[in-house]
Design an enzyme around this catalytic site. Structure first.
Site, mmCIF file in Angstrom:
data_model
loop_
_atom_site.group_PDB
_atom_site.id
_atom_site.type_symbol
_atom_site.label_atom_id
_atom_site.label_comp_id
_atom_site.label_asym_id
_atom_site.label_seq_id
_atom_site.Cartn_x
_atom_site.Cartn_y
_atom_site.Cartn_z
ATOM 1 N N ARG A 134 48.036 -25.214 -25.885
ATOM 2 C CA ARG A 134 47.241 -26.293 -25.265
ATOM 3 C C ARG A 134 47.216 -27.523 -26.175
ATOM 4 O O ARG A 134 47.276 -28.647 -25.683
ATOM 5 C CB ARG A 134 45.821 -25.794 -24.977
ATOM 6 C CG ARG A 134 45.809 -24.831 -23.798
ATOM 7 C CD ARG A 134 44.544 -24.018 -23.741
ATOM 8 N NE ARG A 134 43.366 -24.789 -23.389
ATOM 9 C CZ ARG A 134 42.126 -24.319 -23.484
ATOM 10 N NH1 ARG A 134 41.912 -23.089 -23.933
ATOM 11 N NH2 ARG A 134 41.109 -25.061 -23.134
ATOM 12 N N ARG B 169 45.475 -36.486 -17.565
ATOM 13 C CA ARG B 169 46.023 -35.738 -18.695
ATOM 14 C C ARG B 169 47.491 -36.061 -18.930
ATOM 15 O O ARG B 169 48.104 -35.507 -19.847
ATOM 16 C CB ARG B 169 45.884 -34.238 -18.433
ATOM 17 C CG ARG B 169 44.713 -33.573 -19.169
ATOM 18 C CD ARG B 169 44.672 -32.125 -18.748
ATOM 19 N NE ARG B 169 44.029 -31.250 -19.691
ATOM 20 C CZ ARG B 169 42.753 -30.878 -19.622
ATOM 21 N NH1 ARG B 169 41.966 -31.348 -18.691
ATOM 22 N NH2 ARG B 169 42.268 -30.017 -20.499
ATOM 23 N N LYS C 218 34.287 -32.563 -23.811
ATOM 24 C CA LYS C 218 34.310 -33.384 -22.586
ATOM 25 C C LYS C 218 33.335 -32.813 -21.539
ATOM 26 O O LYS C 218 32.521 -33.549 -20.990
ATOM 27 C CB LYS C 218 35.729 -33.435 -21.993
ATOM 28 C CG LYS C 218 36.782 -33.978 -22.965
ATOM 29 C CD LYS C 218 38.143 -34.092 -22.318
ATOM 30 C CE LYS C 218 38.796 -32.765 -21.946
ATOM 31 N NZ LYS C 218 39.222 -31.951 -23.102
ATOM 32 N N ARG D 78 33.779 -20.004 -27.287
ATOM 33 C CA ARG D 78 33.526 -20.026 -25.844
ATOM 34 C C ARG D 78 34.233 -18.850 -25.168
ATOM 35 O O ARG D 78 33.713 -18.263 -24.233
ATOM 36 C CB ARG D 78 33.993 -21.348 -25.234
ATOM 37 C CG ARG D 78 33.724 -21.417 -23.729
ATOM 38 C CD ARG D 78 33.933 -22.796 -23.151
ATOM 39 N NE ARG D 78 35.323 -23.209 -23.241
ATOM 40 C CZ ARG D 78 35.773 -24.407 -22.867
ATOM 41 N NH1 ARG D 78 34.927 -25.311 -22.417
ATOM 42 N NH2 ARG D 78 37.042 -24.721 -22.978
ATOM 43 N N ARG E 198 36.708 -16.746 -20.532
ATOM 44 C CA ARG E 198 37.850 -17.559 -20.095
ATOM 45 C C ARG E 198 39.099 -17.134 -20.846
ATOM 46 O O ARG E 198 39.159 -17.230 -22.070
ATOM 47 C CB ARG E 198 37.576 -19.045 -20.378
ATOM 48 C CG ARG E 198 37.130 -19.808 -19.162
ATOM 49 C CD ARG E 198 36.822 -21.235 -19.493
ATOM 50 N NE ARG E 198 38.006 -22.034 -19.837
ATOM 51 C CZ ARG E 198 37.990 -23.349 -19.945
ATOM 52 N NH1 ARG E 198 36.878 -24.022 -19.750
ATOM 53 N NH2 ARG E 198 39.090 -24.007 -20.265
HETATM 54 P P1 B4P Z 1 34.187 -28.573 -24.154
HETATM 55 O O1 B4P Z 1 34.785 -29.244 -25.327
HETATM 56 O O2 B4P Z 1 33.070 -29.239 -23.462
HETATM 57 O O3 B4P Z 1 35.396 -28.237 -23.242
HETATM 58 P P2 B4P Z 1 36.441 -29.235 -22.584
HETATM 59 O O4 B4P Z 1 36.947 -30.237 -23.556
HETATM 60 O O5 B4P Z 1 35.781 -29.790 -21.366
HETATM 61 O O6 B4P Z 1 37.494 -28.180 -22.147
HETATM 62 P P3 B4P Z 1 39.033 -28.039 -21.908
HETATM 63 O O7 B4P Z 1 39.776 -29.294 -22.170
HETATM 64 O O8 B4P Z 1 39.411 -26.842 -22.677
HETATM 65 O O9 B4P Z 1 39.146 -27.543 -20.415
HETATM 66 P P4 B4P Z 1 39.437 -28.067 -18.976
HETATM 67 O O10 B4P Z 1 38.495 -27.315 -18.147
HETATM 68 O O11 B4P Z 1 39.429 -29.554 -18.825
HETATM 69 O O12 B4P Z 1 33.680 -27.215 -24.646
HETATM 70 C C1 B4P Z 1 34.317 -26.384 -25.585
HETATM 71 C C2 B4P Z 1 33.324 -25.523 -26.314
HETATM 72 O O13 B4P Z 1 32.814 -26.260 -27.411
HETATM 73 C C3 B4P Z 1 32.110 -25.102 -25.486
HETATM 74 O O14 B4P Z 1 31.843 -23.760 -25.697
HETATM 75 C C4 B4P Z 1 30.972 -25.971 -26.008
HETATM 76 O O15 B4P Z 1 29.729 -25.320 -25.950
HETATM 77 C C5 B4P Z 1 31.403 -26.213 -27.440
HETATM 78 N N1 B4P Z 1 30.928 -27.496 -27.955
HETATM 79 C C6 B4P Z 1 30.945 -28.680 -27.296
HETATM 80 N N2 B4P Z 1 30.449 -29.658 -28.074
HETATM 81 C C7 B4P Z 1 30.132 -29.070 -29.275
HETATM 82 C C8 B4P Z 1 29.574 -29.567 -30.502
HETATM 83 N N3 B4P Z 1 29.253 -30.856 -30.673
HETATM 84 N N4 B4P Z 1 29.414 -28.696 -31.514
HETATM 85 C C9 B4P Z 1 29.729 -27.399 -31.357
HETATM 86 N N5 B4P Z 1 30.241 -26.864 -30.226
HETATM 87 C C10 B4P Z 1 30.430 -27.699 -29.187
HETATM 88 O O16 B4P Z 1 40.962 -27.592 -18.699
HETATM 89 C C11 B4P Z 1 41.363 -26.231 -18.640
HETATM 90 C C12 B4P Z 1 42.784 -26.120 -18.110
HETATM 91 O O17 B4P Z 1 42.858 -26.596 -16.735
HETATM 92 C C13 B4P Z 1 43.869 -26.962 -18.833
HETATM 93 O O18 B4P Z 1 44.375 -26.304 -19.979
HETATM 94 C C14 B4P Z 1 44.937 -27.125 -17.709
HETATM 95 O O19 B4P Z 1 45.730 -25.984 -17.577
HETATM 96 C C15 B4P Z 1 44.092 -27.266 -16.450
HETATM 97 N N6 B4P Z 1 43.814 -28.685 -16.133
HETATM 98 C C16 B4P Z 1 42.583 -29.281 -16.151
HETATM 99 N N7 B4P Z 1 42.680 -30.591 -15.834
HETATM 100 C C17 B4P Z 1 44.018 -30.837 -15.626
HETATM 101 C C18 B4P Z 1 44.765 -32.003 -15.305
HETATM 102 N N8 B4P Z 1 44.153 -33.202 -15.140
HETATM 103 N N9 B4P Z 1 46.101 -31.919 -15.182
HETATM 104 C C19 B4P Z 1 46.736 -30.742 -15.332
HETATM 105 N N10 B4P Z 1 46.083 -29.583 -15.651
HETATM 106 C C20 B4P Z 1 44.738 -29.617 -15.811
#
Ligand code: B4P
Length: 197
Positions: A149, A92, A17, A131, A137
């Site tokens: 998670r 979420r 995302k 990551r 992190r």
């Molecule tokens: P991404 O996949 O981009 O990470 P994300 O989905 O955005 O992250 P996530 O859901 O964990 O975190 P968030 O900050 O929203 O990247 C993951 C890795 O994969 C990276 O290293 C990237 O380089 C790699 N990657 C991506 N695409 C790839 C591909 N095609 N091939 C290979 N590698 C690839 O949330 C973190 C925490 O914040 C939650 O657990 C919660 O506690 C809180 N939070 C956030 N939003 C909330 C909400 N709305 N409500 C309640 N709590 C919330």
């Protein structure tokens, strides 16, 4: 309703995302709202909100709905001239989804589409652990936290799939493959939907 392009990028932790949001917002000139990024910035700034949120994030739990809903509303209201928004990691829970609909309706807007990235858990775990090594992190370093998670995602977040399917807004997108391949698929969905509206 106005014609802003408001996209929800949906998917489990590690689905891409954040990665895809960066590319999409540059391509379509949208404003990025990542609740995860906002919460981490609050923590870094040492605010009370950041400290409270950190306790949830470190355990792999969700931060309470009213906290994140208030944060998102503030950003949306601060950017009345935006061409549209990418909601990344929000909503979420169904309560967050309902609050977002209500907030946008109040402002004369709506959600244009929900793009749901599909990635299997083995690949998600691999990406998150990788990551964790690079970014430090804490929520990406411990396998038990990552499993929690996924559990939280399955219980609290995945019901939003039916919520948006019912609204006719959900599009599933293959989230396995290279970053550029996935970006291309997302752009195709957005461009096709824009043509038909
Ligand atoms: P991404 O996949 O981009 O990470 P994300 O989905 O955005 O992250 P996530 O859901 O964990 O975190 P968030 O900050 O929203 O990247 C993951 C890795 O994969 C990276 O290293 C990237 O380089 C790699 N990657 C991506 N695409 C790839 C591909 N095609 N091939 C290979 N590698 C690839 O949330 C973190 C925490 O914040 C939650 O657990 C919660 O506690 C809180 N939070 C956030 N939003 C909330 C909400 N709305 N409500 C309640 N709590 C919330």
């Amino acid at each position: 309703m106005n014609n802003k392009l408001n996209i929800i990028l949906f998917g489990p932790p590690g689905a891409g995302k954040g990665t895809q949001s960066e590319k999409l917002l540059a391509h379509y000139q949208l404003k990025h709202i990542s609740t995860g990024d906002i919460l981490r910035a609050e923590r870094k700034a040492g605010t009370e909100l950041g400290q409270q949120a950190n306790a949830y994030i470190e355990k792999g739990e969700l931060v309470p709905d009213h906290v994140v809903i208030g944060m998102v509303e503030q950003v949306v209201r601060q950017h009345p001239d935006a061409r549209g928004f990418i909601f990344d990691g929000f909503p979420r829970t169904e309560a967050q989804g309902a609050a977002l609909d209500q907030m946008l309706e109040h402002l004369g807007m709506n959600i244009s589409m929900v793009l749901a990235l599909q990635v299997d858990e083995e690949e998600l775990t691999r990406r998150l652990l990788e990551r964790g090594k690079l970014s430090g992190r804490a929520d990406d370093q411990d396998e038990a936290t990552i499993r929690n998670r996924f559990r939280v995602y399955n219980n609290e977040t995945s019901p939003l799939i039916a919520f948006y399917e019912k609204q006719g807004k959900l599009q599933q997108v293959q989230g396995m493959g290279s970053v550029d391949e996935i970006f291309y698929s997302l752009c195709r969905c957005i461009d096709n939907a824009s043509e038909t509206h």
